[in-house]
Design a protein around this motif. Structure first.
Motif, PDB file in Angstrom:
ATOM      1  N   ALA A 161       6.066  -8.145   6.895  1.00  0.00           N
ATOM      2  CA  ALA A 161       6.913  -7.093   7.472  1.00  0.00           C
ATOM      3  C   ALA A 161       6.206  -6.631   8.736  1.00  0.00           C
ATOM      4  CB  ALA A 161       7.101  -5.941   6.486  1.00  0.00           C
ATOM      5  N   LEU A 162       6.737  -6.982   9.889  1.00  0.00           N
ATOM      6  CA  LEU A 162       6.067  -6.734  11.160  1.00  0.00           C
ATOM      7  C   LEU A 162       6.320  -5.327  11.672  1.00  0.00           C
ATOM      8  CD1 LEU A 162       6.860 -10.119  12.965  1.00  0.00           C
ATOM      9  CD2 LEU A 162       4.836  -9.508  11.615  1.00  0.00           C
ATOM     10  N   ASN A 163       5.337  -4.795  12.403  1.00  0.00           N
ATOM     11  CA  ASN A 163       5.502  -3.497  13.044  1.00  0.00           C
ATOM     12  C   ASN A 163       6.703  -3.533  13.989  1.00  0.00           C
ATOM     13  OD1 ASN A 163       3.200  -2.607  11.758  1.00  0.00           O
ATOM     14  ND2 ASN A 163       1.852  -2.968  13.504  1.00  0.00           N
ATOM     15  N   GLY A 164       7.484  -2.466  13.958  1.00  0.00           N
ATOM     16  CA  GLY A 164       8.630  -2.368  14.856  1.00  0.00           C
ATOM     17  C   GLY A 164       9.864  -3.094  14.383  1.00  0.00           C
ATOM     18  N   GLN A 165       9.835  -3.618  13.160  1.00  0.00           N
ATOM     19  CA  GLN A 165      10.977  -4.341  12.627  1.00  0.00           C
ATOM     20  C   GLN A 165      11.356  -3.824  11.245  1.00  0.00           C
ATOM     21  OE1 GLN A 165      10.572  -8.596  12.634  1.00  0.00           O
ATOM     22  NE2 GLN A 165      10.234  -8.727  14.838  1.00  0.00           N
ATOM     23  N   ILE A 166      12.615  -4.061  10.873  1.00  0.00           N
ATOM     24  CA  ILE A 166      13.096  -3.774   9.523  1.00  0.00           C
ATOM     25  C   ILE A 166      13.242  -5.105   8.804  1.00  0.00           C
ATOM     26  CG2 ILE A 166      14.920  -2.746   8.113  1.00  0.00           C
ATOM     27  CD1 ILE A 166      15.656  -1.003  10.514  1.00  0.00           C
ATOM     28  N   THR A 167      12.493  -5.265   7.739  1.00  0.00           N
ATOM     29  CA  THR A 167      12.486  -6.503   6.972  1.00  0.00           C
ATOM     30  C   THR A 167      13.148  -6.255   5.631  1.00  0.00           C
ATOM     31  OG1 THR A 167      10.419  -7.174   8.038  1.00  0.00           O
ATOM     32  CG2 THR A 167      11.032  -8.312   5.994  1.00  0.00           C
ATOM     33  N   GLY A 168      14.073  -7.103   5.259  1.00  0.00           N
ATOM     34  CA  GLY A 168      14.768  -6.965   3.988  1.00  0.00           C
ATOM     35  C   GLY A 168      14.175  -7.863   2.926  1.00  0.00           C
ATOM     36  N   LEU A 169      14.070  -7.338   1.721  1.00  0.00           N
ATOM     37  CA  LEU A 169      13.659  -8.121   0.553  1.00  0.00           C
ATOM     38  C   LEU A 169      14.810  -8.053  -0.438  1.00  0.00           C
ATOM     39  CD1 LEU A 169      11.495  -9.709  -1.003  1.00  0.00           C
ATOM     40  CD2 LEU A 169      10.608  -7.525  -1.839  1.00  0.00           C
ATOM     41  N   MET A 205       7.148  -6.739  -6.619  1.00  0.00           N
ATOM     42  CA  MET A 205       6.462  -6.976  -5.347  1.00  0.00           C
ATOM     43  C   MET A 205       6.076  -5.651  -4.694  1.00  0.00           C
ATOM     44  SD  MET A 205       5.133  -8.830  -3.034  1.00  0.00           S
ATOM     45  CE  MET A 205       5.634 -10.536  -3.310  1.00  0.00           C
ATOM     46  N   PHE A 206       6.983  -4.674  -4.716  1.00  0.00           N
ATOM     47  CA  PHE A 206       6.658  -3.359  -4.168  1.00  0.00           C
ATOM     48  C   PHE A 206       5.464  -2.758  -4.904  1.00  0.00           C
ATOM     49  CE2 PHE A 206      10.094  -1.070  -1.531  1.00  0.00           C
ATOM     50  CZ  PHE A 206      10.238  -2.181  -0.710  1.00  0.00           C
ATOM     51  N   ASN A 207       5.428  -2.923  -6.220  1.00  0.00           N
ATOM     52  CA  ASN A 207       4.326  -2.369  -7.005  1.00  0.00           C
ATOM     53  C   ASN A 207       3.000  -3.037  -6.657  1.00  0.00           C
ATOM     54  OD1 ASN A 207       6.047  -0.585  -8.292  1.00  0.00           O
ATOM     55  ND2 ASN A 207       6.303  -1.865 -10.104  1.00  0.00           N
ATOM     56  N   VAL A 208       3.041  -4.331  -6.381  1.00  0.00           N
ATOM     57  CA  VAL A 208       1.834  -5.034  -5.947  1.00  0.00           C
ATOM     58  C   VAL A 208       1.386  -4.518  -4.576  1.00  0.00           C
ATOM     59  CG1 VAL A 208       0.910  -7.277  -5.198  1.00  0.00           C
ATOM     60  CG2 VAL A 208       2.269  -7.117  -7.291  1.00  0.00           C
ATOM     61  N   MET A 245       0.567   3.850   4.188  1.00  0.00           N
ATOM     62  CA  MET A 245       1.631   3.248   3.390  1.00  0.00           C
ATOM     63  C   MET A 245       2.418   4.342   2.677  1.00  0.00           C
ATOM     64  SD  MET A 245       1.259   0.221   0.514  1.00  0.00           S
ATOM     65  CE  MET A 245       0.683  -0.974   1.739  1.00  0.00           C
ATOM     66  N   ALA A 246       3.730   4.355   2.841  1.00  0.00           N
ATOM     67  CA  ALA A 246       4.593   5.319   2.169  1.00  0.00           C
ATOM     68  C   ALA A 246       5.726   4.575   1.489  1.00  0.00           C
ATOM     69  CB  ALA A 246       5.148   6.344   3.155  1.00  0.00           C
ATOM     70  N   ARG A 247       6.193   5.136   0.350  1.00  0.00           N
ATOM     71  CA  ARG A 247       7.192   4.434  -0.447  1.00  0.00           C
ATOM     72  C   ARG A 247       8.178   5.418  -1.064  1.00  0.00           C
ATOM     73  NH1 ARG A 247       6.133   0.930  -6.061  1.00  0.00           N
ATOM     74  NH2 ARG A 247       8.343   0.595  -6.494  1.00  0.00           N
ATOM     75  N   THR A 248       9.428   4.955  -1.213  1.00  0.00           N
ATOM     76  CA  THR A 248      10.391   5.643  -2.063  1.00  0.00           C
ATOM     77  C   THR A 248      10.673   4.743  -3.264  1.00  0.00           C
ATOM     78  OG1 THR A 248      12.373   4.726  -1.001  1.00  0.00           O
ATOM     79  CG2 THR A 248      11.451   6.743  -0.056  1.00  0.00           C
ATOM     80  N   PHE A 249      11.266   5.333  -4.319  1.00  0.00           N
ATOM     81  CA  PHE A 249      11.488   4.613  -5.569  1.00  0.00           C
ATOM     82  C   PHE A 249      12.986   4.504  -5.871  1.00  0.00           C
ATOM     83  CE2 PHE A 249       7.189   6.103  -5.754  1.00  0.00           C
ATOM     84  CZ  PHE A 249       6.493   5.147  -6.483  1.00  0.00           C
ATOM     85  N   GLN A 250      13.332   3.587  -6.788  1.00  0.00           N
ATOM     86  CA  GLN A 250      14.720   3.448  -7.220  1.00  0.00           C
ATOM     87  C   GLN A 250      15.236   4.770  -7.778  1.00  0.00           C
ATOM     88  OE1 GLN A 250      14.992   0.269 -10.058  1.00  0.00           O
ATOM     89  NE2 GLN A 250      14.742  -1.338  -8.547  1.00  0.00           N
ATOM     90  N   ASP A 307      12.890   1.421  -1.721  1.00  0.00           N
ATOM     91  CA  ASP A 307      13.417   0.693  -2.877  1.00  0.00           C
ATOM     92  C   ASP A 307      14.815   1.197  -3.216  1.00  0.00           C
ATOM     93  OD1 ASP A 307      13.715  -0.875  -5.103  1.00  0.00           O
ATOM     94  OD2 ASP A 307      11.858  -0.263  -6.069  1.00  0.00           O
ATOM     95  N   GLU A 308      15.830   0.434  -2.821  1.00  0.00           N
ATOM     96  CA  GLU A 308      17.242   0.753  -3.024  1.00  0.00           C
ATOM     97  C   GLU A 308      17.589   2.162  -2.533  1.00  0.00           C
ATOM     98  OE1 GLU A 308      18.998  -0.353  -6.714  1.00  0.00           O
ATOM     99  OE2 GLU A 308      17.587  -1.995  -7.046  1.00  0.00           O
ATOM    100  N   PRO A 309      17.312   2.453  -1.264  1.00  0.00           N
ATOM    101  CA  PRO A 309      17.550   3.801  -0.728  1.00  0.00           C
ATOM    102  C   PRO A 309      19.019   4.165  -0.574  1.00  0.00           C
ATOM    103  CG  PRO A 309      16.941   2.330   1.041  1.00  0.00           C
ATOM    104  CD  PRO A 309      16.749   1.561  -0.234  1.00  0.00           C
ATOM    105  N   ALA A 310      19.909   3.189  -0.511  1.00  0.00           N
ATOM    106  CA  ALA A 310      21.330   3.494  -0.327  1.00  0.00           C
ATOM    107  C   ALA A 310      22.047   3.765  -1.645  1.00  0.00           C
ATOM    108  CB  ALA A 310      22.031   2.345   0.408  1.00  0.00           C
ATOM    109  N   SER A 311      21.356   3.614  -2.763  1.00  0.00           N
ATOM    110  CA  SER A 311      21.968   3.867  -4.067  1.00  0.00           C
ATOM    111  C   SER A 311      22.403   5.323  -4.164  1.00  0.00           C
ATOM    112  CB  SER A 311      20.967   3.550  -5.179  1.00  0.00           C
ATOM    113  OG  SER A 311      21.478   3.888  -6.441  1.00  0.00           O
ATOM    114  N   GLY A 312      23.688   5.542  -4.450  1.00  0.00           N
ATOM    115  CA  GLY A 312      24.210   6.891  -4.571  1.00  0.00           C
ATOM    116  C   GLY A 312      24.699   7.498  -3.275  1.00  0.00           C
ATOM    117  N   GLN A 313      24.537   6.800  -2.166  1.00  0.00           N
ATOM    118  CA  GLN A 313      25.005   7.320  -0.883  1.00  0.00           C
ATOM    119  C   GLN A 313      26.466   6.954  -0.644  1.00  0.00           C
ATOM    120  OE1 GLN A 313      22.427   5.804   2.197  1.00  0.00           O
ATOM    121  NE2 GLN A 313      20.901   7.395   1.856  1.00  0.00           N
TER     122      GLN A 313
END
Length: 247
Positions: free
Chosen positions: A25-33, A44-47, A79-84, A163-169
């Motif tokens: 996941a490169l700086n300045g880009q949005i990478t999808g998994l 993978m996120f947990n790792v 490193m920052a993260r959101t969860f399902q 991690d699935e940020p659009a869920s519920g939007q």
């Protein structure tokens, strides 16, 4: 630079959740998994964040090996993260949720902007002013997702994992979310996005990595992934139709 994960394998008993998977996941880009349910995306996120130790493999952040670091030290490296599942402080207001993260950041970086000012800027940037004094446990899920994003941004991340940020939007909230993600990427942050909303994925991602049954199925631009027959075969029914409609 950015995030680079190399040859990660994770096993739970006799089940291989990730099988020699690499991604970047490169700086300045949005990478999808992306990938079907059970493909290994959250593992993978947990790792990456240090919540799950792999059997083998390496995690690099801006060229430095962080594979042995605990989660809190990875967070301190940007490193920052959101969860399902929403992980807000329910008894605090929206503003207070963001302020907690901003205050923590300033405690480690005394020269940074005051937490109150940083919080106010994020409330304005993410259009949260109308709910700023509402308790988090009174918010619908879609608004809660925006608050989680604001709180993550208060930590001024170098790598942002969602991690699935659009869920519920709803549709309007997803459009607003997309706008903020693009802004964040243009500021040089590496964004790694796990998401089932293919319209969102195809509209914002610069590169995609596809998992299926714990293995890397494909990697490429959105156009390349949409045209990949192996990817299309992995998505059955409704998910496959979404990929086709987004092409």
């Amino acid at each position: 630079m950015g995030l680079e994960v190399t040859d990660v394998t994770v096993k739970f008993g006799g089940h291989t959740a990730l099988d020699n998977v690499s991604l970047r996941a490169l700086n300045g880009q949005i990478t999808g998994l992306i990938g079907p349910n059970g493909a290994g995306k959250t593992t993978m996120f947990n790792v990456i964040t240090g919540l799950q130790a792999p059997h083998r493999g390496k995690v690099m952040l801006d060229g430095r090996d962080i594979s042995k670091l605990p989660p809190y030290r990875r967070a301190r490296r940007g490193m920052a993260r959101t969860f399902q599942r929403l992980e807000l402080f329910g008894s605090l207001t929206v503003r207070e949720n963001i302020h907690v993260a901003a205050a923590q950041y300033r405690r480690r970086h005394p020269s940074a902007e005051r937490a109150g000012a940083a919080t106010g800027q994020l409330v304005e940037r993410l259009n949260l002013g109308h709910i700023a004094e509402v308790r988090a446990d009174q918010l619908p899920t879609g608004q809660g997702r925006m608050v989680e994003l604001a709180r993550a941004l208060a930590c001024r991340p170098r790598i942002l994992l969602l991690d699935e940020p659009a869920s519920g939007q709803d549709e309007a909230e997803t459009v607003e979310f997309s706008r903020v993600l693009r802004e964040v990427a243009t500021e040089g942050v590496a964004v790694l996005l796990v998401e089932h909303d293919m319209d969102l994925v195809m509209s914002v991602c610069d590169e995609l990595h596809v998992l299926d049954f714990g293995k890397k199925l494909a990697q490429g631009t959105c156009q390349e992934i949409q045209a990949d027959p192996a990817v299309r075969a992995a998505y059955l029914g409704e998910a496959d139709e979404e990929l086709v409609e987004s092409a």
